[in-house]
Design a protein around this motif. Sequence first.
Motif, PDB file in Angstrom:
ATOM      1  N   ARG A  67     -47.545 -10.441 -93.473  1.00 30.81           N
ATOM      2  CA  ARG A  67     -48.322  -9.476 -94.734  1.00 30.81           C
ATOM      3  C   ARG A  67     -47.049  -8.927 -95.298  1.00 30.81           C
ATOM      4  NH1 ARG A  67     -49.415  -4.295 -95.469  1.00 30.81           N
ATOM      5  NH2 ARG A  67     -51.260  -3.714 -96.897  1.00 30.81           N
ATOM      6  N   ALA A 114     -52.664 -11.635-105.037  1.00 31.23           N
ATOM      7  CA  ALA A 114     -53.394 -13.081-104.642  1.00 31.23           C
ATOM      8  C   ALA A 114     -52.707 -13.843-103.704  1.00 31.23           C
ATOM      9  CB  ALA A 114     -54.007 -13.576-105.831  1.00 31.23           C
ATOM     10  N   HIS A 141     -64.183 -22.540 -96.154  1.00 32.67           N
ATOM     11  CA  HIS A 141     -63.477 -21.423 -96.469  1.00 32.67           C
ATOM     12  C   HIS A 141     -62.604 -20.655 -95.583  1.00 32.67           C
ATOM     13  CE1 HIS A 141     -65.696 -20.855-100.421  1.00 32.67           C
ATOM     14  NE2 HIS A 141     -65.161 -22.145-100.589  1.00 32.67           N
ATOM     15  N   ARG A 142     -63.105 -20.943 -94.271  1.00 29.63           N
ATOM     16  CA  ARG A 142     -62.325 -20.343 -92.941  1.00 29.63           C
ATOM     17  C   ARG A 142     -60.970 -20.955 -93.042  1.00 29.63           C
ATOM     18  NH1 ARG A 142     -66.324 -17.189 -90.613  1.00 29.63           N
ATOM     19  NH2 ARG A 142     -68.280 -18.157 -90.378  1.00 29.63           N
ATOM     20  N   LEU A 181     -63.715 -25.738-104.151  1.00 29.77           N
ATOM     21  CA  LEU A 181     -64.041 -24.452-103.516  1.00 29.77           C
ATOM     22  C   LEU A 181     -65.555 -24.328-103.393  1.00 29.77           C
ATOM     23  CD1 LEU A 181     -61.829 -21.959-105.375  1.00 29.77           C
ATOM     24  CD2 LEU A 181     -62.042 -22.330-102.805  1.00 29.77           C
ATOM     25  N   ASP A 224     -55.327  -6.460 -97.848  1.00 25.41           N
ATOM     26  CA  ASP A 224     -55.791  -6.170 -96.423  1.00 25.41           C
ATOM     27  C   ASP A 224     -57.222  -6.648 -96.683  1.00 25.41           C
ATOM     28  OD1 ASP A 224     -53.655  -5.412 -95.537  1.00 25.41           O
ATOM     29  OD2 ASP A 224     -54.260  -3.386 -95.728  1.00 25.41           O
ATOM     30  N   MET A 225     -58.048  -6.546 -97.610  1.00 29.73           N
ATOM     31  CA  MET A 225     -59.401  -6.724 -97.683  1.00 29.73           C
ATOM     32  C   MET A 225     -59.498  -8.374 -97.735  1.00 29.73           C
ATOM     33  SD  MET A 225     -62.161  -5.674-100.714  1.00 29.73           S
ATOM     34  CE  MET A 225     -61.926  -7.200-101.772  1.00 29.73           C
ATOM     35  N   PHE A 226     -58.791  -9.003 -98.482  1.00 29.96           N
ATOM     36  CA  PHE A 226     -58.603 -10.475 -98.348  1.00 29.96           C
ATOM     37  C   PHE A 226     -58.504 -10.903 -96.867  1.00 29.96           C
ATOM     38  CE2 PHE A 226     -59.218 -10.321-103.084  1.00 29.96           C
ATOM     39  CZ  PHE A 226     -60.252 -11.211-103.105  1.00 29.96           C
ATOM     40  N   TYR A 242     -57.276 -19.465-101.577  1.00 27.48           N
ATOM     41  CA  TYR A 242     -57.290 -19.903-103.037  1.00 27.48           C
ATOM     42  C   TYR A 242     -56.511 -18.863-103.762  1.00 27.48           C
ATOM     43  CZ  TYR A 242     -59.518 -20.412-107.595  1.00 27.48           C
ATOM     44  OH  TYR A 242     -59.743 -20.403-109.096  1.00 27.48           O
ATOM     45  N   ALA A 258     -55.271  -0.745 -96.473  1.00 27.74           N
ATOM     46  CA  ALA A 258     -56.821  -0.532 -96.434  1.00 27.74           C
ATOM     47  C   ALA A 258     -57.355   0.036 -95.107  1.00 27.74           C
ATOM     48  CB  ALA A 258     -57.412  -1.998 -96.871  1.00 27.74           C
ATOM     49  N   ARG A 262     -58.792  -9.750 -94.138  1.00 29.00           N
ATOM     50  CA  ARG A 262     -59.820  -9.775 -92.942  1.00 29.00           C
ATOM     51  C   ARG A 262     -61.037 -10.194 -93.480  1.00 29.00           C
ATOM     52  NH1 ARG A 262     -59.026  -3.103 -93.459  1.00 29.00           N
ATOM     53  NH2 ARG A 262     -57.109  -3.162 -92.317  1.00 29.00           N
ATOM     54  N   LEU A 263     -61.327 -10.559 -94.785  1.00 29.25           N
ATOM     55  CA  LEU A 263     -62.229 -11.392 -95.093  1.00 29.25           C
ATOM     56  C   LEU A 263     -62.115 -12.938 -94.699  1.00 29.25           C
ATOM     57  CD1 LEU A 263     -63.473 -10.070 -98.619  1.00 29.25           C
ATOM     58  CD2 LEU A 263     -64.912  -9.876 -96.540  1.00 29.25           C
ATOM     59  N   ARG A 264     -60.985 -13.116 -94.562  1.00 23.96           N
ATOM     60  CA  ARG A 264     -60.519 -14.528 -94.516  1.00 23.96           C
ATOM     61  C   ARG A 264     -60.488 -14.874 -92.939  1.00 23.96           C
ATOM     62  NH1 ARG A 264     -56.630 -14.951 -99.434  1.00 23.96           N
ATOM     63  NH2 ARG A 264     -58.601 -16.139-100.706  1.00 23.96           N
ATOM     64  N   SER A 310     -64.093 -17.277-102.350  1.00 24.70           N
ATOM     65  CA  SER A 310     -63.304 -18.168-101.692  1.00 24.70           C
ATOM     66  C   SER A 310     -62.783 -18.151-100.339  1.00 24.70           C
ATOM     67  CB  SER A 310     -61.971 -18.428-102.538  1.00 24.70           C
ATOM     68  OG  SER A 310     -61.105 -17.172-102.517  1.00 24.70           O
ATOM     69  N   LEU A 355     -62.829  -1.601 -95.286  1.00 23.01           N
ATOM     70  CA  LEU A 355     -62.619  -2.133 -96.208  1.00 23.01           C
ATOM     71  C   LEU A 355     -62.578  -3.921 -96.095  1.00 23.01           C
ATOM     72  CD1 LEU A 355     -62.769  -2.114 -99.428  1.00 23.01           C
ATOM     73  CD2 LEU A 355     -60.014  -1.981 -99.224  1.00 23.01           C
ATOM     74  N   GLY A 356     -62.679  -4.205 -94.969  1.00 20.38           N
ATOM     75  CA  GLY A 356     -62.535  -5.630 -94.689  1.00 20.38           C
ATOM     76  C   GLY A 356     -63.742  -6.331 -94.329  1.00 20.38           C
ATOM     77  N   PRO A 400     -64.521 -16.863 -96.424  1.00 19.35           N
ATOM     78  CA  PRO A 400     -65.295 -17.382 -95.550  1.00 19.35           C
ATOM     79  C   PRO A 400     -66.821 -16.620 -95.682  1.00 19.35           C
ATOM     80  CG  PRO A 400     -63.627 -17.081 -94.361  1.00 19.35           C
ATOM     81  CD  PRO A 400     -63.213 -16.582 -95.439  1.00 19.35           C
ATOM     82  N   GLY A 421     -52.352  -3.049-101.943  1.00 21.21           N
ATOM     83  CA  GLY A 421     -52.313  -3.168-100.526  1.00 21.21           C
ATOM     84  C   GLY A 421     -53.769  -3.198 -99.858  1.00 21.21           C
ATOM     85  N   GLU A 422     -54.450  -2.491-100.731  1.00 18.94           N
ATOM     86  CA  GLU A 422     -55.994  -2.559-100.119  1.00 18.94           C
ATOM     87  C   GLU A 422     -56.670  -3.974-100.402  1.00 18.94           C
ATOM     88  OE1 GLU A 422     -58.138   1.818-100.219  1.00 18.94           O
ATOM     89  OE2 GLU A 422     -57.276   0.935-102.230  1.00 18.94           O
ATOM     90  N   VAL A 433     -68.823 -22.237 -96.613  1.00 18.37           N
ATOM     91  CA  VAL A 433     -68.233 -21.086 -95.925  1.00 18.37           C
ATOM     92  C   VAL A 433     -67.571 -21.677 -94.655  1.00 18.37           C
ATOM     93  CG1 VAL A 433     -69.193 -19.256 -94.123  1.00 18.37           C
ATOM     94  CG2 VAL A 433     -70.418 -19.343 -96.307  1.00 18.37           C
ATOM     95  N   ARG A 491     -53.632   3.777-101.277  1.00 17.93           N
ATOM     96  CA  ARG A 491     -53.347   3.841-100.120  1.00 17.93           C
ATOM     97  C   ARG A 491     -52.477   2.101 -99.731  1.00 17.93           C
ATOM     98  NH1 ARG A 491     -56.466   6.191 -96.208  1.00 17.93           N
ATOM     99  NH2 ARG A 491     -55.937   4.449 -94.992  1.00 17.93           N
ATOM    100  N   ALA A 492     -51.438   2.124 -99.250  1.00 15.11           N
ATOM    101  CA  ALA A 492     -50.616   1.000 -98.932  1.00 15.11           C
ATOM    102  C   ALA A 492     -51.383  -0.042 -97.981  1.00 15.11           C
ATOM    103  CB  ALA A 492     -49.275   1.204 -98.264  1.00 15.11           C
TER     104      ALA A 492
END
Lengths: 567, 311
Positions: free
Chosen positions: B115, B142, B78-79, B53, B101-103, B83, A312, B105-107, A413, A316-317, A415, B97-98, B75, A309-310
Motif C-alpha cells: 500500500r 481506487a 468478491h473475496r 460483479l 485503508d477502508m477498501f 474492481y 484510517a 480492510r473490507l476486501r 465490489s 473504518l474497515g 466481499p 488514505g482513509e 460475496v 488522516r493519512a
Amino acid sequence: MRGSNETTRTTTTTTPLAERAAAASTAVGPGATRSPLAGTPALLRLMLRRDRMRLSLWVLGIGLMGFYFAGAIQVVAEDRAQLAQMTTMFADPVGRLMTGPAYGMDAPTFERFYATGYILFLFILAALMSIFTVVRHTRAEEQTGRAELIRANVVGRHATLTAALLLVLLADVLVGLLVSAGALAAGYATAGSLLVGAAAVAVGMFFAGAAAVTAQLSESSRGASAMAGALLGLAYLIRMGGDMAEQGGGTLSWFSPLGWSQQTAPYVHDHWWPLLPLVGCAVGFVWLGYWLSTRRDVEASLMPSRLGRARARPSLGTPMGMAYRILRGGLRGWTIALVLTALLFGSYAESMIDAADALPEEFAAIFSGDSMMLGYLAYIALFLAIFVAAAGVSGLTQLHGEEARGRAELSLSTPMSRTRWLAAHLAVLLLGLGLMLLLTGLGTALGALAVLGEDGVQHADDLVLASLHQAAPVLAVLGIVVALFGWLPRLAGVVGWLLLGYAAVMTNFGSLLELPAVMEDLNVFGHLAQVPVEGVDWAPFLVLSGIGVVGILLGMIGWNRREVAAG
Amino acid sequence: MSETPVIRARGVGKTFGPVTALDGLDLDLAPGEVHGFLGPNGAGKSTTMRILLGLLRRDAGEVSVFGGDPWHDAVALHRRLAYVPGDVELWPTLSGGEVIDMFLRLRGSHDPRRRDELIERFALDPRKKTRTYSKGNRQKVALIAALAADVDLLLLDEPTAGLDPLMEVVFQDVIAEEQREGRSVLLSSHILAQVEALSDRLSIIRDGTIVESGSLSELRHMTRTTVEVETTEPAESLAGLQGVHDLRRDGERTILEVDGDRVDDLMRQLAPLGVRSLVAHPPTLEQLLMRHYGDDRGGRTDDRAAERTVS
C-alpha cells in the motif's frame, strides 16, 4: 463512460449561451465586457430554461395552497359562531406557538382567521423555495464544475449571483401575486390581502439574501442550504417563544424575520412598516454575498478545507464503520439542531403556564394551567419526533445518493453482501435516531427544569418517555421508505418527505379541516396516545413498530433482488 | 484452479428498456492472463464489468467467475477480486488514505507495505480529502486500493482515463508485476496501444458483441501501421511489397499502410532509398473497427473524424 453524457449535454447548452453572451456585450458597447454583470441576461435565460418545470411547480404549488387556505376556512366554519369556537385552536398559547401572534382573535373574521393560522406556512414555503433556488444556481453549479464552464465565457464576476437573485425575485413576486389573488378571491379586504402577498415576497427575498451569503461560505450545496435552512429554523423557534408568551407577540417575536412578517397584522392593523427590516436585511445580505464572493476563488469556499488522516482508524474497515462515517455528518447536524430546539421548547414551559393562567374564563374551563402544559409537552414530543423522522429520511436519501453516484457500486465490489451494506447503514441510522429521541426528550426536560425548578422535576421522566414513545411512528416512516428503496428507489425519498409533510400539516390543522377518517389515518404520527396527557397505549405503538420492521425486511428483500443503479 | 477459467461468458445478453447493451457476448479469461477488453464508448464494456460483479443481472446466456455465478455468489467471489470503475466517485469528507485503508480492510487481507509503496509510486497525497482530488487522483485511490489487495482477479474499467503519461507508465509497470505474480486482469479501454502493451489476449467489443478475440499474434493482421516517409529516391516501388496497402504520395511524402508482421520487411526495403524522415503510428481502435467491420454509423469515412469520436 458514465460522465461523458453529462459533459456533452453541458457543452451543448453553453455554446449558444456563450455566443449570446458575446453578442449581448458587443451590442451594449465595449464597456459592458468589463462589467462584473456582463452576461447576466443570458444566464437568466439559461436558469429560466433549466427551472421552467421546477420553479413553476413551486410557484403554482404555493399559490394554489394560498387559494385553498383562504377558501377552505369558509367551508369548514359555516358561520361566525363556529369560527369563534375554532379560534381557540390558534389563540391559546399552543396554537400561537404553532402559527403566530393571533392578532384580532378577540373579534374573529374569516380573513383574520386566515392571516392568523395559515399565512406563516406560505411564507415558510416561499423562504424554502428561495433558498433552494439560489443555492441550486450558485454553489451547486460551482460544486459540479459547471460554473467554471460558464465563467470561462464573457461573464462578469457577479453575473451568476445577480441572475439567480433576479430569478428568485421573479418567482417570489409571482408567489406574492398569487397569494394576494387567493385572498382577494375569497372576498377578503384589499389592503390586508395585498399586505400578505407583499410579506411573502419580503420573507422570500430575506432568505434568498441569506442563501446568497451561505453559498459563499460553504463548499457544498448541501452545506449552503443547511446553513440558510438553519437560519429559517431559528427564525421559527424564536418566533415561537415570543408569540406563545402573549397574544400579539412578545419581545422575542421582534427578533425573528418570520415574526416581522406576522407583525404586519393583516386585516387587523395592516402595518406595512414591519416589512422594512425584512427588505433592509435582504439588501444587506445580498451586498454581503457580493462582497464575500470577491474574497474567494471560483469553487473555493471561505472556510479552508483541512488535511485529513493519512491512514484510517481501525473502525473504518468494517461495514458499520463505513456507514457511520457516511452518515455521521448528517446525524450530528440534526442532533445538535434538535437538542437545541428541545432545550428552547422546554424553557418555554413557564410562559405556557403563565399564558394559560391569563386566558379568559371560557378557555380556562377547557385547559387548566397544568393540563395545558402537559398538552404542550405532548405536542412538543410529537413535533420534534417528526423532525427526528426527517433526519431518518434525509439519511435514507443519502443512501440512495450513494447508489446514484456509484459509490455503492464500489463498496459492493468488496466481499460485503448487499444485506450487510444496507443493514450496516440502517443500524447506524436507527441507533442515531434512537439517541436523538432520547436526547431531545432530555433536552426538553432540562429546559423545563431550568425555568420551572422543583415543579419541573415531576415532568422530567414523562418528557423522556413521551419522546421515546415516538420511536414507533419514526420507525414506521423509515420502514416505508426502506421498502420503497428496495423496490422502487426513485419514489423512496419523495414518498418519505410527503409522509412527513402530510404529518406536519395534519398535526397542526388536521382536526380543523374536517377530513374523512381515512385521511386522518394516513398521518403516521396521528395514532399514538398523547403521552404525557394520556398513558401509553401499546396497540398503536406495536402496530406502527410492526409496519417499520416489515418495511425494513421488505426493503432488504427488494434490495437483494434488484439491480444496482448505474451512476 | 488452473482448470477453471477465471471468467467464462457465453451468449450474454442485457437490455435496458428499449436499449440493447449486450447481445450474445462471449468472453474467456484464463488464470494468470491479462486480457485487454477493447471497444468504443457505449459498446458495453462497463455493462459487462457490472454483470461480472453481480451488480446487474444478465437477461440471457451464461456467466461464471471462478466457476461461480456472479449474481448468486457475489460475496464469495468478491473475496477474490478487486474492481476499479471507470468513473471513480469517493466520499468527499474522507481522505484518500482513509478510503484506501477502508477498501483494503473490507476486501480482507492485504500487504501494508505494498500500500505505502503504491502510494509513493503513484505520487498520491493520502492526507487530502477526496473532495479536493482531480479525476486522476480519485482513480489512483481506487487503483491503489485494488492493487494492494490480496486478490486473484482485477477488474479494471478504463483505469487510466484520468492519469497523466508519467502515471500511465507506473500503471503499466505495476500491471506487469501483478501478472508476474500470477494474477488475472481484465483491462478495458478504448485505446488500442494501451492494452496492446499489457495484454496477452484481446477481445474487441462493438455494440454489445465480441467481434474479434485472440492472442496478439493472432490479431496481428488487424494492427496495420500507417507509415509516412520522405525518401531521397522515389518510393513507389514499395507498393508491390507483400503486406503494403494504400500507398499514395502527398508532395514529398509517401504514405502507406503496412501489416503488423510485415514492418520488418518494409524497413529493409526502405533503408536503401535514403530515409530523410519517418513517422509511423499504430491504428486507432476506430480505424480498426471501420476497416474490418465497415461503418454503419452514418458515413464517417475519414480517419480524423473517427479519431475525434474516440478521444
